[in-house]
Write a protein that holds these residues in place. Structure first.
Motif, PDB file in Angstrom:
ATOM      1  N   ASN A  87       0.825  -1.222   0.000  1.00 43.76           N
ATOM      2  CA  ASN A  87       0.000   0.000   0.000  1.00 43.76           C
ATOM      3  C   ASN A  87       0.857   1.269   0.000  1.00 43.76           C
ATOM      4  OD1 ASN A  87      -2.290  -1.580  -0.033  1.00 43.76           O
ATOM      5  ND2 ASN A  87      -2.532  -1.563   2.191  1.00 43.76           N
ATOM      6  N   GLY A  88       1.914   1.235  -0.830  1.00 47.24           N
ATOM      7  CA  GLY A  88       2.760   2.411  -1.008  1.00 47.24           C
ATOM      8  C   GLY A  88       3.888   2.564  -0.019  1.00 47.24           C
ATOM      9  N   ASN A  89       3.969   1.683   0.989  1.00 52.56           N
ATOM     10  CA  ASN A  89       5.030   1.767   2.002  1.00 52.56           C
ATOM     11  C   ASN A  89       6.077   0.679   1.795  1.00 52.56           C
ATOM     12  OD1 ASN A  89       3.779   3.914   3.537  1.00 52.56           O
ATOM     13  ND2 ASN A  89       2.277   2.393   4.211  1.00 52.56           N
ATOM     14  N   ASN A  90       7.346   1.059   1.888  1.00 50.94           N
ATOM     15  CA  ASN A  90       8.445   0.099   1.758  1.00 50.94           C
ATOM     16  C   ASN A  90       8.469  -0.809   2.990  1.00 50.94           C
ATOM     17  OD1 ASN A  90      10.857  -1.290   1.517  1.00 50.94           O
ATOM     18  ND2 ASN A  90      12.063   0.502   0.925  1.00 50.94           N
ATOM     19  N   VAL A  91       8.210  -2.104   2.781  1.00 48.27           N
ATOM     20  CA  VAL A  91       8.149  -3.054   3.912  1.00 48.27           C
ATOM     21  C   VAL A  91       9.196  -4.152   3.766  1.00 48.27           C
ATOM     22  CG1 VAL A  91       5.700  -2.618   4.412  1.00 48.27           C
ATOM     23  CG2 VAL A  91       6.330  -4.382   2.726  1.00 48.27           C
ATOM     24  N   GLU A  92      10.219  -3.906   2.958  1.00 48.43           N
ATOM     25  CA  GLU A  92      11.223  -4.944   2.672  1.00 48.43           C
ATOM     26  C   GLU A  92      11.851  -5.516   3.943  1.00 48.43           C
ATOM     27  OE1 GLU A  92      13.102  -7.650   0.479  1.00 48.43           O
ATOM     28  OE2 GLU A  92      11.690  -6.207  -0.363  1.00 48.43           O
ATOM     29  N   GLU A  93      12.161  -4.663   4.913  1.00 44.00           N
ATOM     30  CA  GLU A  93      12.775  -5.155   6.158  1.00 44.00           C
ATOM     31  C   GLU A  93      11.749  -5.868   7.042  1.00 44.00           C
ATOM     32  OE1 GLU A  93      15.985  -5.160   7.209  1.00 44.00           O
ATOM     33  OE2 GLU A  93      16.482  -4.469   5.188  1.00 44.00           O
ATOM     34  N   GLN A  94      10.567  -5.269   7.196  1.00 44.38           N
ATOM     35  CA  GLN A  94       9.553  -5.829   8.102  1.00 44.38           C
ATOM     36  C   GLN A  94       9.108  -7.231   7.695  1.00 44.38           C
ATOM     37  OE1 GLN A  94       9.665  -2.649   6.860  1.00 44.38           O
ATOM     38  NE2 GLN A  94       8.014  -1.427   7.751  1.00 44.38           N
ATOM     39  N   ILE A  95       9.040  -7.506   6.380  1.00 45.23           N
ATOM     40  CA  ILE A  95       8.525  -8.811   5.948  1.00 45.23           C
ATOM     41  C   ILE A  95       9.556  -9.926   6.101  1.00 45.23           C
ATOM     42  CG2 ILE A  95       6.871  -7.778   4.341  1.00 45.23           C
ATOM     43  CD1 ILE A  95       8.739  -8.649   2.041  1.00 45.23           C
ATOM     44  N   ARG A  96      10.791  -9.580   6.452  1.00 43.27           N
ATOM     45  CA  ARG A  96      11.844 -10.609   6.589  1.00 43.27           C
ATOM     46  C   ARG A  96      12.050 -11.041   8.034  1.00 43.27           C
ATOM     47  NH1 ARG A  96      11.807 -12.073   1.350  1.00 43.27           N
ATOM     48  NH2 ARG A  96      11.872 -10.216   0.025  1.00 43.27           N
ATOM     49  N   THR A  97      11.238 -10.559   8.969  1.00 43.98           N
ATOM     50  CA  THR A  97      11.418 -10.905  10.379  1.00 43.98           C
ATOM     51  C   THR A  97      10.923 -12.326  10.654  1.00 43.98           C
ATOM     52  OG1 THR A  97       9.237 -10.055  10.998  1.00 43.98           O
ATOM     53  CG2 THR A  97      11.094  -8.497  11.081  1.00 43.98           C
ATOM     54  N   LEU A  98      11.386 -12.887  11.777  1.00 41.87           N
ATOM     55  CA  LEU A  98      10.965 -14.236  12.164  1.00 41.87           C
ATOM     56  C   LEU A  98       9.474 -14.270  12.476  1.00 41.87           C
ATOM     57  CD1 LEU A  98      11.853 -17.143  12.619  1.00 41.87           C
ATOM     58  CD2 LEU A  98      12.437 -16.552  14.981  1.00 41.87           C
ATOM     59  N   GLU A  99       8.938 -13.144  12.995  1.00 36.89           N
ATOM     60  CA  GLU A  99       7.503 -13.094  13.307  1.00 36.89           C
ATOM     61  C   GLU A  99       6.675 -13.315  12.043  1.00 36.89           C
ATOM     62  OE1 GLU A  99       4.226 -10.332  15.650  1.00 36.89           O
ATOM     63  OE2 GLU A  99       5.920  -9.344  14.673  1.00 36.89           O
ATOM     64  N   VAL A 100       7.043 -12.646  10.956  1.00 40.51           N
ATOM     65  CA  VAL A 100       6.333 -12.831   9.690  1.00 40.51           C
ATOM     66  C   VAL A 100       6.553 -14.249   9.165  1.00 40.51           C
ATOM     67  CG1 VAL A 100       6.220 -12.124   7.260  1.00 40.51           C
ATOM     68  CG2 VAL A 100       6.273 -10.389   9.062  1.00 40.51           C
ATOM     69  N   LYS A 167      20.985 -12.945  12.071  1.00 40.43           N
ATOM     70  CA  LYS A 167      22.030 -12.466  12.991  1.00 40.43           C
ATOM     71  C   LYS A 167      22.789 -11.301  12.369  1.00 40.43           C
ATOM     72  CE  LYS A 167      23.448 -14.121  16.469  1.00 40.43           C
ATOM     73  NZ  LYS A 167      23.175 -13.753  17.875  1.00 40.43           N
ATOM     74  N   ALA A 168      23.035 -11.403  11.057  1.00 31.92           N
ATOM     75  CA  ALA A 168      23.751 -10.329  10.360  1.00 31.92           C
ATOM     76  C   ALA A 168      22.956  -9.031  10.373  1.00 31.92           C
ATOM     77  CB  ALA A 168      24.047 -10.751   8.919  1.00 31.92           C
ATOM     78  N   LYS A 169      21.626  -9.157  10.497  1.00 33.02           N
ATOM     79  CA  LYS A 169      20.766  -7.971  10.572  1.00 33.02           C
ATOM     80  C   LYS A 169      20.599  -7.480  12.007  1.00 33.02           C
ATOM     81  CE  LYS A 169      18.017  -9.037   6.450  1.00 33.02           C
ATOM     82  NZ  LYS A 169      16.684  -9.423   5.953  1.00 33.02           N
ATOM     83  N   GLY A 170      21.282  -8.154  12.944  1.00 30.10           N
ATOM     84  CA  GLY A 170      21.233  -7.722  14.336  1.00 30.10           C
ATOM     85  C   GLY A 170      20.064  -8.261  15.128  1.00 30.10           C
ATOM     86  N   GLN A 171      19.367  -9.264  14.581  1.00 29.31           N
ATOM     87  CA  GLN A 171      18.214  -9.825  15.290  1.00 29.31           C
ATOM     88  C   GLN A 171      18.658 -10.953  16.218  1.00 29.31           C
ATOM     89  OE1 GLN A 171      14.743 -10.732  12.893  1.00 29.31           O
ATOM     90  NE2 GLN A 171      15.290  -9.217  11.356  1.00 29.31           N
ATOM     91  N   GLU A 172      18.084 -10.981  17.415  1.00 36.31           N
ATOM     92  CA  GLU A 172      18.370 -12.057  18.367  1.00 36.31           C
ATOM     93  C   GLU A 172      17.455 -13.235  18.061  1.00 36.31           C
ATOM     94  OE1 GLU A 172      20.660 -12.642  20.716  1.00 36.31           O
ATOM     95  OE2 GLU A 172      21.626 -10.858  19.888  1.00 36.31           O
ATOM     96  N   VAL A 173      18.031 -14.327  17.605  1.00 35.85           N
ATOM     97  CA  VAL A 173      17.223 -15.470  17.182  1.00 35.85           C
ATOM     98  C   VAL A 173      17.816 -16.772  17.717  1.00 35.85           C
ATOM     99  CG1 VAL A 173      16.257 -14.441  15.091  1.00 35.85           C
ATOM    100  CG2 VAL A 173      18.524 -15.478  15.005  1.00 35.85           C
ATOM    101  N   SER A 174      16.975 -17.801  17.754  1.00 35.48           N
ATOM    102  CA  SER A 174      17.387 -19.131  18.212  1.00 35.48           C
ATOM    103  C   SER A 174      17.457 -20.068  17.011  1.00 35.48           C
ATOM    104  CB  SER A 174      16.378 -19.670  19.239  1.00 35.48           C
ATOM    105  OG  SER A 174      16.370 -21.074  19.269  1.00 35.48           O
ATOM    106  N   PHE A 175      18.578 -20.770  16.857  1.00 35.53           N
ATOM    107  CA  PHE A 175      18.719 -21.710  15.741  1.00 35.53           C
ATOM    108  C   PHE A 175      17.636 -22.782  15.809  1.00 35.53           C
ATOM    109  CE2 PHE A 175      20.150 -25.810  14.084  1.00 35.53           C
ATOM    110  CZ  PHE A 175      20.414 -25.476  12.757  1.00 35.53           C
ATOM    111  N   ASP A 176      17.392 -23.321  17.007  1.00 35.92           N
ATOM    112  CA  ASP A 176      16.389 -24.385  17.163  1.00 35.92           C
ATOM    113  C   ASP A 176      15.004 -23.903  16.758  1.00 35.92           C
ATOM    114  OD1 ASP A 176      18.280 -26.172  18.010  1.00 35.92           O
ATOM    115  OD2 ASP A 176      17.943 -25.807  20.149  1.00 35.92           O
TER     116      ASP A 176
END
Length: 231
Positions: A87-100, A167-176
């Protein structure tokens, strides 16, 4: 030279998008990330509280709002990489999160969502000269694509790639947690009722578990050259 449609399907976190982007840039084609489209719909659902507390989707509400969901792609002038706009907003970063990532498969399994996205994708491919990656590009979106690739790799290798990327994007994530997510998405993608993930009969298999990016690029260019000369 005659332009063709290149369909790249496969499992999550196989590097399909990177592969497709690189190929499109090298051969001067337009790249369309179909997975980003489903991720954008998922982000819309999260932002508009269309998930219940138990993780299920308010399907009737989403179906009513589908006409308000507009997805487009624009080239980043600096990187020459496509960016996803919702809808006209750049969401490239938001759509790559683990939540999505954790919510996208059930959204993508909905028939009315897939029909809306396939309609948009087919419109984008009318002029040919495109590279599109996803789960059902060679089977449902462009069954007559001149070149179809099906990409696979072990779940552990795919989870490690996703872990390193986040991790390269600075997100704290669990491999498992990521590995569990990868396996869950595989199961949902392969068993969903609408357009399940499967290899098209005429798709060329690529297991990139142990290929370098350079080796993969060379292999893809070779397949493209063959397809163009045969079409």
């Amino acid at each position: 030279m005659k332009k063709i449609i290149i369909a790249i399907d496969g499992f999550s976190s196989c590097g399909k998008s990177t592969m497709a982007k690189d190929l499109a840039k090298e051969i001067g084609y337009i790249y369309i990330d179909s997975g980003a489209m489903y991720r954008a719909v998922t982000l819309y659902c999260l932002e508009h509280h269309l998930f219940r507390t138990d993780g299920s989707i308010r399907e009737e509400e989403l179906q009513r709002q589908m006409k308000e969901i507009h997805i487009s792609f624009r080239l980043n002038p600096d990187t020459q990489r496509p960016m996803t706009f919702l809808n006209g907003n750049n969401v490239e970063e938001q759509i790559r999160t683990l939540e999505v990532s954790s919510h996208v498969s059930p959204v993508a399994a909905l028939g009315f969502v897939r029909r809306a996205m396939v309609e948009q994708q087919q419109a984008m491919g009318k002029e040919k000269g495109i590279v599109m990656d996803g789960r059902d590009i060679g089977t449902a979106v462009f069954p007559k694509a001149e070149l179809k690739i099906f990409v696979t790799a072990s779940a552990e290798i795919r989870a490690q790639r996703r872990y390193d990327e986040l991790k390269a994007k600075g997100q704290e994530v669990s491999f498992d947690e990521i590995l569990r997510n990868v396996k869950e998405r595989d199961h949902i993608d392969q068993t969903r009722e609408i357009s399940p993930l499967r290899r098209a009969d005429d798709a060329i298999l690529l297991d990139n578990s142990h290929l370098t990016i350079a080796e993969q690029k060379e292999w893809l260019k070779e397949q493209f050259n063959k397809a163009v000369h045969e079409s």
